[in-house]
Scaffold this active site. Structure first.
Site, short mmCIF file in Angstrom:
data_model
loop_
_atom_site.label_atom_id
_atom_site.label_comp_id
_atom_site.label_asym_id
_atom_site.label_seq_id
_atom_site.Cartn_x
_atom_site.Cartn_y
_atom_site.Cartn_z
N GLN A 187 1.04 -1.12 0.10
CA GLN A 187 0.00 0.13 0.00
C GLN A 187 0.78 1.36 -0.04
OE1 GLN A 187 -2.58 -0.45 3.39
NE2 GLN A 187 -4.03 -0.83 2.11
N GLU A 215 14.32 -1.48 -0.02
CA GLU A 215 13.79 -2.44 0.76
C GLU A 215 14.65 -3.67 1.09
OE1 GLU A 215 9.57 -5.24 0.46
OE2 GLU A 215 9.74 -3.38 -0.38
N SER A 246 15.45 -7.54 0.90
CA SER A 246 15.29 -8.38 -0.21
C SER A 246 15.53 -9.90 0.42
CB SER A 246 16.18 -8.26 -1.31
OG SER A 246 16.06 -9.13 -2.05
N ARG A 286 15.61 -12.28 -1.57
CA ARG A 286 16.45 -13.11 -2.61
C ARG A 286 18.03 -13.23 -1.64
NH1 ARG A 286 17.41 -10.77 -7.98
NH2 ARG A 286 18.49 -13.00 -8.25
N ARG A 326 10.81 -17.92 -1.38
CA ARG A 326 10.07 -16.76 -1.09
C ARG A 326 8.81 -16.75 -1.44
NH1 ARG A 326 12.55 -11.32 -3.82
NH2 ARG A 326 12.66 -12.51 -5.94
N ARG A 381 -3.94 8.40 4.56
CA ARG A 381 -3.57 7.20 5.22
C ARG A 381 -4.05 7.33 6.87
NH1 ARG A 381 -4.14 3.24 1.50
NH2 ARG A 381 -2.52 3.64 -0.06
#
Length: 222
Positions: A67, A86, A88, A90, A157, A184
């Site tokens: 969001q 962000e 990860s 991975r 993931r 928000r």
């Protein structure tokens, strides 16, 4: 979790940037500056608000982050949001304790297809808690099994639920911040993201007191 990492600028910088049109500036805050700030907010002259920048560290469930991400890719102005980085999965394995478990479940709203309307009846809430917890445990066990089999993190993931916590840093202009808070932190927004908007407001308001006062006065939304 929300943490203010750093910031640049102040309410005084906003009015000084606005006065560049007249090749003027202010050295200290005055009533005249507040009037100008009120005018800028009332008439949505937003560019001076983009010269003030905040940087945040946030930990939130994936579905809240998605969001939030809409405010990054959907910004009206290219410079509204300056950066998003962000964690990860991975590269990082998901920890067993990084899943969001609501304290209370809400009912689906009958008048709004995307919203909730109030708490579930206690017995149903308890049953929902059990099902939610069971599903999380199954997902965690399956994820661990895939890693044990040698499956890559980037593929394993794929079964992680959106209730899993991730973390990111968000660098944004004051315009983008006020826009986020105005959308928000309102009644129709999802409760989980409302809590983050309120935290952002609590931390940022003392730094840009005059700007927030003008924004509140005109109930504005950039």
């Amino acid at each position: 979790m929300v943490r203010l990492i750093d910031w640049m600028g102040s309410s005084l910088d906003i009015v000084c940037d606005a006065r560049q049109s007249f090749d003027q500036t202010s050295s200290e805050w005055s009533e005249k500056d507040q009037k100008l700030l009120n005018y800028l907010v009332q008439h949505k002259h937003t560019s001076p608000f983009r010269g003030v920048v905040t940087k945040w560290q946030v930990k939130a469930p994936l579905y809240v982050c998605r969001q939030w991400w809409k405010h990054v890719i959907g910004g009206t102005f290219a410079n509204d949001t300056l950066g998003w980085n962000e964690k990860s999965f991975r590269y990082c394995e998901a920890d067993d304790d990084t899943y969001y478990m609501p304290r209370e479940f809400r009912q689906q709203s009958l008048s709004n297809k995307q919203a909730s309307s109030g708490p579930l009846e206690p017995t149903m809430n308890q049953m929902a808690m059990l099902e939610y917890a069971k599903a999380l445990e199954q997902a965690k066990q399956a994820y661990r099994a895939l890693l044990t089999f040698g499956v890559s993190k980037e593929q394993a993931r794929g079964i992680l639920p959106t209730s899993m916590y991730t973390s990111f840093t968000w660098t944004c202009s004051l315009q983008a911040l006020l826009h986020f808070i105005s959308l928000r932190d309102e009644a129709g927004s999802q409760g989980e993201i409302q809590a983050y908007a309120q935290a952002l407001s609590t931390l940022a308001r003392p730094l840009f007191k005059e700007a927030f006062e003008a924004f509140d006065l005109h109930q504005s939304s950039f």
